[in-house]
Design an enzyme around this catalytic site. Structure first.
Site, PDB file in Angstrom:
ATOM      1  N   ASP A   1     106.782  46.082 -10.422  1.00 45.03           N
ATOM      2  CA  ASP A   1     106.597  46.507 -11.799  1.00 45.03           C
ATOM      3  C   ASP A   1     105.211  46.077 -12.284  1.00 45.03           C
ATOM      4  OD1 ASP A   1     107.769  47.441 -14.447  1.00 45.03           O
ATOM      5  OD2 ASP A   1     107.216  45.387 -14.952  1.00 45.03           O
TER       6      ASP A   1
ATOM      7  N   GLU B   1     103.918  50.209  -9.298  1.00 46.46           N
ATOM      8  CA  GLU B   1     103.800  50.955 -10.547  1.00 46.46           C
ATOM      9  C   GLU B   1     102.357  50.886 -11.056  1.00 46.46           C
ATOM     10  OE1 GLU B   1     105.880  51.257 -14.955  1.00 46.46           O
ATOM     11  OE2 GLU B   1     105.423  49.287 -14.113  1.00 46.46           O
TER      12      GLU B   1
END
Length: 635
Positions: free
Chosen positions: A208, A239
């Site tokens: 993330d 990400e």
């Protein structure tokens, strides 16, 4: 725009694939126990490669914005303990074991860039009882052993300026306290956390907010990791939401810095979904241009994780033309999903979460802000799932008949192929992968009609969007009802041609044909010469299969036979137990009928798939169905 070139495998720090299957699914906000059950009931038998879970770390309990238990609490970790409102560490370990046993790997969404919102203080947490403080220059997260020296307060104590690289790396993402990921103690703590997950059986990770961490810091995490349970480097996808200040994602910056994220693993392509989505929404470009659009993306196919919708992209107001499709766009969404799965570009990932809606009138706040939860705030188990219809709160896109059959086709197609897209008119496209599959999508307002080359052998093929082949015919998926003009069966002649007719008012305006055993019947060569024995049905009963076989780690055992037309891609999955004994649940058959059967296995250990399985040696097993019969085999 400069396309990213594929890097040599020797330079990579992670795997770019999870296993030999080709399509993953993000089960957003699904509890660990429900994921385990879904692996057995649906994901394994239907060929899904992996599940991306929501974050598993301990996390904050209350939200700074006044919402009660919103979904984004799991993205406000307090440390690296495993277990939160999605389940306990025991639930997590059981999930990885159960899913692996049916050929589905686990990819964990890990939050390493930041901890909880700034200026929060000891408001409780899921997965922890320790007091904590999230105040600039005074942080205290005892479970992680972090204090203010482990954060970037001295470099930046404010929000990110997305036009400045130092700000991207050091400032606060959405007012979340920013961790110094280059710090030696932080590097070791993260390494310990990721290695523990690998010990528990996960295959890889989604990083993330990877854009807010220098690629060198991520490389540091990866350099100390063990191999996963398959004996491979962990799969990694990162990400990276927007381009860097130079307008690129993975190219050297003007000041000489080189992000080089693709050497760490795949990159979640936030270019792909909006670009493809705008085409199918007919906002920008036509489907005829999709091949050139993909060629113009910054990250290569070999380094991209591609999706139409994820938990971020679905949370945008209606009418925002800069974003991808979501399920609220219905037919356009299903067309884009068909392209995403069936056109071999990148590693496709299906999103499946809970239903959300917006208040309208420019108010972009979603409702509800969380999946259903109990009085303690924990996400409630999902079920029961009847047919392919999930409980009302859950969308379950991965079970839609317009999506899940296409996973089988993509598994047969494989990767490293880029077929030429053909057309019969504007927004009327088709392509084929010779000998394996053919797809057509009509996004126009008029009928797509013509005689086209499929690349398939002669025979009768089922449009997998609507149904499957068994017992010498095409059978509709449960719940599917054809409207006038919708074609279930396509006949391919000896030259590989078929008459294509896709009405503009068809449910999804998609045709998907393939040469897998549940995709055709008629004159097409079968995948096995094993004969079929049949007799007259009299009454239903159940039997159980028990097979003793050492597959090697990574393979899964199934049973096929005359009861499922020897369909190796729809075999009955067996569950492993000590002694290499694999057992089925009750299997419904016709009492008094004579059946033949055999065990098959496939997976990463032998580098095989459902279309090329390993067969039980020796002659076919034969039984006459009677009540509570236990059928055994050993090889």
């Amino acid at each position: 725009m400069i396309p990213i070139l594929s890097l040599l495998a020797a330079t990579s720090r992670a795997q770019y694939t999870v296993n030999d299957r080709q399509v993953g699914v993000q089960l957003f906000q699904w509890p660990f126990a429900s994921i385990a059950q879904e692996c057995v009931d649906f994901l394994g038998p239907n060929g899904y490669s992996f599940v991306q879970t929501s974050p598993v770390q301990e996390h904050a309990k209350n939200s700074f914005d006044g919402y009660t238990n919103p979904w984004y609490l799991v993205y406000q970790p307090l440390g690296y303990k495993i277990g939160n409102r999605l389940g306990t560490v025991a639930d997590f370990k059981n999930m990885t074991h159960v899913c692996k046993s049916v050929g589905v790997d686990i990819v964990v969404d890990v939050v390493l860039n930041h901890f909880a919102y700034i200026n929060e203080n000891d408001n409780g947490g899921y997965g922890t009882t320790s007091p904590w403080t999230s105040k600039a220059f005074n942080e205290n997260f005892p479970d992680a052993g972090y204090n203010s020296v482990h954060f970037h307060d001295s470099k930046c104590n404010g929000p990110i300026n997305w036009n400045d690289l130092n700000s991207i790396y050091n400032c606060q993402l959405s007012t979340l306290v920013d961790i110094d990921t280059a710090n030696t103690f932080v590097q070791q703590s993260v390494s310990n956390f990721l290695n523990k997950l690998l010990d528990y059986g996960v295959a890889g990770f989604r990083f993330d907010a990877a854009k807010s961490m220098p690629s060198t810091d991520i490389a540091g995490f990866l350099s100390t990791l063990k191999k996963n349970y398959r004996g491979l480097k962990p799969y990694v996808t990162q990400e990276i939401y927007n381009p860097f200040p130079n307008g690129q994602i993975d190219q050297p910056l003007s000041n000489g810095a080189a992000p080089a994220y693709s050497t760490n693993g795949r990159i979640l392509s936030f270019e792909y979904g909006p670009a493809v989505g705008r085409v199918f929404r007919q906002i920008s470009g036509t489907t005829n241009q999709l091949q050139s659009i993909l060629n113009g993306l910054q990250v290569s196919s070999a380094h991209s994780t591609v999706f139409i919708e994820n938990h971020d992209l679905e949370r945008n107001p209606d009418g925002d033309s800069s974003w991808a499709l979501s399920r609220k766009n219905d037919a356009q969404y299903k067309q884009a999903m068909a392209f995403n799965i069936l056109y071999p570009w990148g590693l496709p990932q299906v999103h499946s979460g809970y239903h959300i809606q917006y208040n309208g009138g420019g108010d972009v706040r979603e409702s509800p802000v969380s999946a259903p939860y109990d009085s303690a705030g924990n996400i409630e188990p999902i079920g029961p799932i009847v047919g392919n219809v999930c409980p009302q709160a859950w969308a379950c896109q991965h079970r839609w008949s317009e999506i899940f059959p296409l996973v089988r086709i993509r598994n047969l197609i494989g990767k490293n192929q880029t077929p030429q897209i053909q057309s019969l008119g504007t927004n009327q496209i088709y392509w084929s992968v010779a000998g394996k599959a053919f797809a057509a999508i009509n996004s126009a307002s008029n009928t797509m009609s013509g005689r086209v080359q499929t690349g398939l052998s002669a025979g009768k093929y089922c449009n997998m969007i609507y149904g499957y082949a068994a017992n010498g015919q095409c059978n509709l998926w449960p719940g599917v009802v054809l409207a006038n003009g919708e074609a279930l069966v396509y006949i391919v002649d000896s030259s590989g041609n078929t008459n294509l007719n896709v009405n503009a008012n068809d449910k999804s305006q998609v045709v998907a044909l393939y040469s897998g055993p549940d995709g055709f019947f008629g004159s097409t060569p079968t995948t096995t010469s094993i004969p079929v024995v049949t007799s007259t049905p009299v009454a239903s009963t159940t039997v159980t299969f028990k097979v003793t076989h050492d597959t090697g780690l990574g393979d899964q055992v199934y049973v096929v036979g005359t009861f499922n037309n020897w369909n190796t891609c729809a075999g009955i999955p067996l569950t492993w137990s000590t002694g290499n004994v694999w057992t089925s649940g009750p299997v419904s058959v016709v009492s008094g009928n004579v059946y033949q059967w055999k065990a098959i296995s496939f997976g990463t250990h032998t580098q095989t798939s459902c279309t090329t399985p390993n067969w039980e040696t020796g002659s076919n097993n034969i039984f006459t169905a009677s009540d509570n019969l236990v059928l055994t085999a050993s090889y």
